[in-house]
Design a protein around this motif. Structure first.
Motif, PDB file in Angstrom:
ATOM      1  N   ALA A 240       0.951  -1.227  -0.109  1.00  0.00           N
ATOM      2  CA  ALA A 240       0.139  -0.073   0.089  1.00  0.00           C
ATOM      3  C   ALA A 240       1.063   1.025  -0.431  1.00  0.00           C
ATOM      4  N   ILE A 241       0.802   2.610  -0.461  1.00  0.00           N
ATOM      5  CA  ILE A 241       1.205   3.224  -0.999  1.00  0.00           C
ATOM      6  C   ILE A 241       0.427   4.632  -0.672  1.00  0.00           C
ATOM      7  N   GLN A 242       0.725   5.397   0.941  1.00  0.00           N
ATOM      8  CA  GLN A 242       0.379   6.695   1.022  1.00  0.00           C
ATOM      9  C   GLN A 242       0.860   7.582   1.118  1.00  0.00           C
ATOM     10  N   TYR A 243       0.225   9.173   0.059  1.00  0.00           N
ATOM     11  CA  TYR A 243       0.705   9.764  -0.065  1.00  0.00           C
ATOM     12  C   TYR A 243       0.498  10.755   0.762  1.00  0.00           C
ATOM     13  N   ASP A 244       1.419  11.165   1.636  1.00  0.00           N
ATOM     14  CA  ASP A 244       0.615  12.247   2.677  1.00  0.00           C
ATOM     15  C   ASP A 244       1.306  14.068   1.689  1.00  0.00           C
ATOM     16  N   GLY A 245       0.504  14.691   2.613  1.00  0.00           N
ATOM     17  CA  GLY A 245       0.236  15.577   2.027  1.00  0.00           C
ATOM     18  C   GLY A 245       0.726  17.462   2.792  1.00  0.00           C
ATOM     19  N   ALA A 246       0.931  18.509   2.697  1.00  0.00           N
ATOM     20  CA  ALA A 246       1.125  18.823   4.560  1.00  0.00           C
ATOM     21  C   ALA A 246      -0.611  19.051   5.336  1.00  0.00           C
ATOM     22  N   HIS A 247      -1.198  18.378   5.093  1.00  0.00           N
ATOM     23  CA  HIS A 247      -2.298  18.367   5.947  1.00  0.00           C
ATOM     24  C   HIS A 247      -1.995  17.635   6.809  1.00  0.00           C
ATOM     25  N   HIS A 248      -1.483  16.074   6.709  1.00  0.00           N
ATOM     26  CA  HIS A 248      -0.863  15.355   7.242  1.00  0.00           C
ATOM     27  C   HIS A 248      -0.021  15.591   8.392  1.00  0.00           C
ATOM     28  N   ALA A 249       0.110  16.895   8.815  1.00  0.00           N
ATOM     29  CA  ALA A 249       1.066  17.053   9.321  1.00  0.00           C
ATOM     30  C   ALA A 249       0.231  17.725  10.776  1.00  0.00           C
ATOM     31  N   ASP A 250      -0.806  18.545  10.858  1.00  0.00           N
ATOM     32  CA  ASP A 250      -2.174  18.005  11.922  1.00  0.00           C
ATOM     33  C   ASP A 250      -1.482  17.656  12.727  1.00  0.00           C
ATOM     34  N   PRO A 251      -2.074  17.420  14.063  1.00  0.00           N
ATOM     35  CA  PRO A 251      -1.570  16.605  15.280  1.00  0.00           C
ATOM     36  C   PRO A 251      -2.342  14.988  14.806  1.00  0.00           C
ATOM     37  N   ALA A 252      -3.771  15.931  14.674  1.00  0.00           N
ATOM     38  CA  ALA A 252      -5.119  14.802  15.433  1.00  0.00           C
ATOM     39  C   ALA A 252      -4.678  14.158  13.371  1.00  0.00           C
ATOM     40  N   GLN A 253      -4.904  14.702  12.786  1.00  0.00           N
ATOM     41  CA  GLN A 253      -4.237  13.892  11.530  1.00  0.00           C
ATOM     42  C   GLN A 253      -3.299  13.134  11.765  1.00  0.00           C
ATOM     43  N   ARG A 254      -2.039  13.381  11.807  1.00  0.00           N
ATOM     44  CA  ARG A 254      -0.810  12.048  12.022  1.00  0.00           C
ATOM     45  C   ARG A 254      -1.592  10.887  12.850  1.00  0.00           C
ATOM     46  N   ARG A 255      -2.196  11.398  14.061  1.00  0.00           N
ATOM     47  CA  ARG A 255      -2.692   9.767  14.929  1.00  0.00           C
ATOM     48  C   ARG A 255      -3.623   8.830  13.841  1.00  0.00           C
ATOM     49  N   SER A 256      -4.545   9.121  13.238  1.00  0.00           N
ATOM     50  CA  SER A 256      -4.990   8.776  12.681  1.00  0.00           C
ATOM     51  C   SER A 256      -4.817   8.601  11.444  1.00  0.00           C
ATOM     52  N   ASP A 257      -3.668   8.703  10.408  1.00  0.00           N
ATOM     53  CA  ASP A 257      -2.885   8.135   9.541  1.00  0.00           C
ATOM     54  C   ASP A 257      -2.016   6.916  10.347  1.00  0.00           C
ATOM     55  N   ILE A 258      -1.202   6.920  11.464  1.00  0.00           N
ATOM     56  CA  ILE A 258      -0.222   5.919  12.793  1.00  0.00           C
ATOM     57  C   ILE A 258      -1.215   4.797  12.526  1.00  0.00           C
ATOM     58  N   PHE A 259      -2.920   5.036  12.733  1.00  0.00           N
ATOM     59  CA  PHE A 259      -3.805   3.636  13.857  1.00  0.00           C
ATOM     60  C   PHE A 259      -4.355   3.202  11.858  1.00  0.00           C
ATOM     61  N   ARG A 260      -4.712   3.423  10.644  1.00  0.00           N
ATOM     62  CA  ARG A 260      -4.699   3.367   9.799  1.00  0.00           C
ATOM     63  C   ARG A 260      -3.848   2.623   9.189  1.00  0.00           C
ATOM     64  N   ASP A 261      -1.997   3.196   9.034  1.00  0.00           N
ATOM     65  CA  ASP A 261      -1.417   2.333   8.554  1.00  0.00           C
ATOM     66  C   ASP A 261      -1.107   0.946   9.757  1.00  0.00           C
ATOM     67  N   GLU A 262      -1.409   1.249  11.224  1.00  0.00           N
ATOM     68  CA  GLU A 262      -0.600  -0.292  11.716  1.00  0.00           C
ATOM     69  C   GLU A 262      -1.620  -1.670  11.042  1.00  0.00           C
ATOM     70  N   SER A 263      -2.826  -0.802  11.395  1.00  0.00           N
ATOM     71  CA  SER A 263      -4.121  -1.371  11.082  1.00  0.00           C
ATOM     72  C   SER A 263      -3.790  -2.160   9.412  1.00  0.00           C
ATOM     73  N   ALA A 264      -3.506  -1.650   8.975  1.00  0.00           N
ATOM     74  CA  ALA A 264      -3.356  -2.638   7.437  1.00  0.00           C
ATOM     75  C   ALA A 264      -1.615  -3.856   7.698  1.00  0.00           C
ATOM     76  N   ARG A 265      -0.988  -3.045   8.209  1.00  0.00           N
ATOM     77  CA  ARG A 265       0.182  -3.668   8.622  1.00  0.00           C
ATOM     78  C   ARG A 265      -0.253  -5.094   9.182  1.00  0.00           C
ATOM     79  N   ASP A 266      -1.185  -4.685  10.669  1.00  0.00           N
ATOM     80  CA  ASP A 266      -1.380  -5.863  11.047  1.00  0.00           C
ATOM     81  C   ASP A 266      -2.117  -6.746   9.890  1.00  0.00           C
TER      82      ASP A 266
END
Length: 342
Positions: A240-266
């Motif tokens: 899976a490939i994710q492109y993270d633009g500037a809005h992904h630097a927002d702390p809340a968005q970043r937490r969501s991204d981490i949970f998203r990616d860890e779920s995919a890895r699991d």
């Protein structure tokens, strides 16, 4: 100091021509008062009118009756354009054959036939439809930028058209200027994108000899529960490939991204997260880091390069038959650009 007389009600709050002012009984001196500006020759507007593209084209079309087209229409519709073309001072206007193209300072006049369905009437201006605007861009943009603009037409949320409408439109343009470039772009366009960067990244990977990834194909866990729709993915290799633009630097968005990616890895997926810096080579002649990282991920999952053109990957029946509650796949009817805030 004597203040200028109040304008007639029907001339307030909008640009008007000098001819309209004279018909309303205004003197030449009144049309030259300091509370008015001249956005273009023969037109007056309140000095407080913001100098936006919409205000400028409103003034010009009030004078000429022309249709806003090409790059100007693209900006009104919100098409993604190269930075060098986003804030051009010139306005593109189209008039029908037999009527001389508009000639004004900072105006590019076009003389061409437009079908009724190729003109969208807005509250303040008339401009070319999304499909016609994209077709006109074929004579201006590079092939890659035209594909990016085309994917914007077919975007996942609030698309401006459908694949079927696009193909029917192009069938009627055979032999017209720009047709060949438009057809070349059509072959590379894919629906359901979420951002121009998805398209840019997809084209880069394919151009560098990697197989074409799927676009926003959903990932599910073993129970059939939805995990995420990665920007791009290779289902066979589970990359899976994710492109993270500037809005992904927002702390809340970043937490969501981490949970998203860890779920995919699991769920057994390898996730490659890329940013703008990965798309640009750090030195001339060097491969962009995005290509290097995606190739490494594919190779680690058993992919081997083959000679000749890479076939387009197909979605599995399972993936193609599922949709996420978080995603909207319903095409929306286009609205005039000035009616939706563009």
């Amino acid at each position: 100091m004597q203040h200028p007389s109040e304008l007639p009600a029907h001339l307030r709050g909008q640009p008007f021509t000098v001819a309209q002012a004279r018909t309303a009984g205004l003197s030449r001196r009144r049309t030259r008062a300091q509370d008015l500006v001249s956005p273009c020759f023969g037109v007056r507007a309140a000095a407080t009118t913001p100098d936006s593209l919409l205000a400028r084209v409103h003034s010009l079309t009030a004078l000429t009756g022309a249709v806003v087209s090409h790059l100007s229409a693209a900006v009104l519709w919100g098409f993604p354009l190269p930075k060098a073309l986003e804030n051009l001072a010139v306005i593109h206007l189209t008039t029908p054959p037999g009527k001389r193209a508009v000639r004004h300072k900072n105006v590019v006049g076009h003389e061409q036939a437009l079908e009724l369905e190729e003109i969208v009437a807005g509250v303040r201006v008339n401009c070319t439809s999304p499909l016609r605007t994209w077709f006109d861009l074929a004579g201006i943009l590079s092939l890659g930028d035209l594909v990016i603009a085309g994917d914007f037409l077919l975007r996942r949320r609030n698309p401006l058209t459908t694949i079927e409408a696009l193909d029917a439109f192009l069938a009627g343009k055979r032999g017209r200027p720009g047709y060949r470039r438009a057809i070349s772009a059509r072959r590379l366009m894919r629906p359901n994108t979420d951002s121009p960067k998805e398209t840019e990244l997809r084209l880069l990977l394919v151009r560098q000899g990697l197989p074409e990834p799927g676009v926003n194909v959903p990932i599910f866990d073993e129970t059939g529960g939805w995990i995420e729709d990665p920007d791009l993915s290779y289902e066979q290799e589970k990359v899976a490939i994710q492109y993270d633009g500037a809005h992904h630097a927002d702390p809340a968005q970043r937490r969501s991204d981490i949970f998203r990616d860890e779920s995919a890895r699991d769920a057994g997926w390898r996730v490659v997260v890329l940013t703008q810096g990965d798309l640009t080579p750090f030195a001339q002649g060097k491969e962009p880091l995005a290509v290097t990282r995606v190739r490494a991920a594919l190779t680690a999952r058993g992919w081997t390069p083959v000679s000749g053109p890479q076939p387009r990957r197909r979605r599995s029946g399972r993936a193609a038959g599922h949709t996420s509650e978080a995603k909207d796949h319903t095409p929306a009817r286009p609205h005039p650009p000035d009616a939706n805030g563009r």
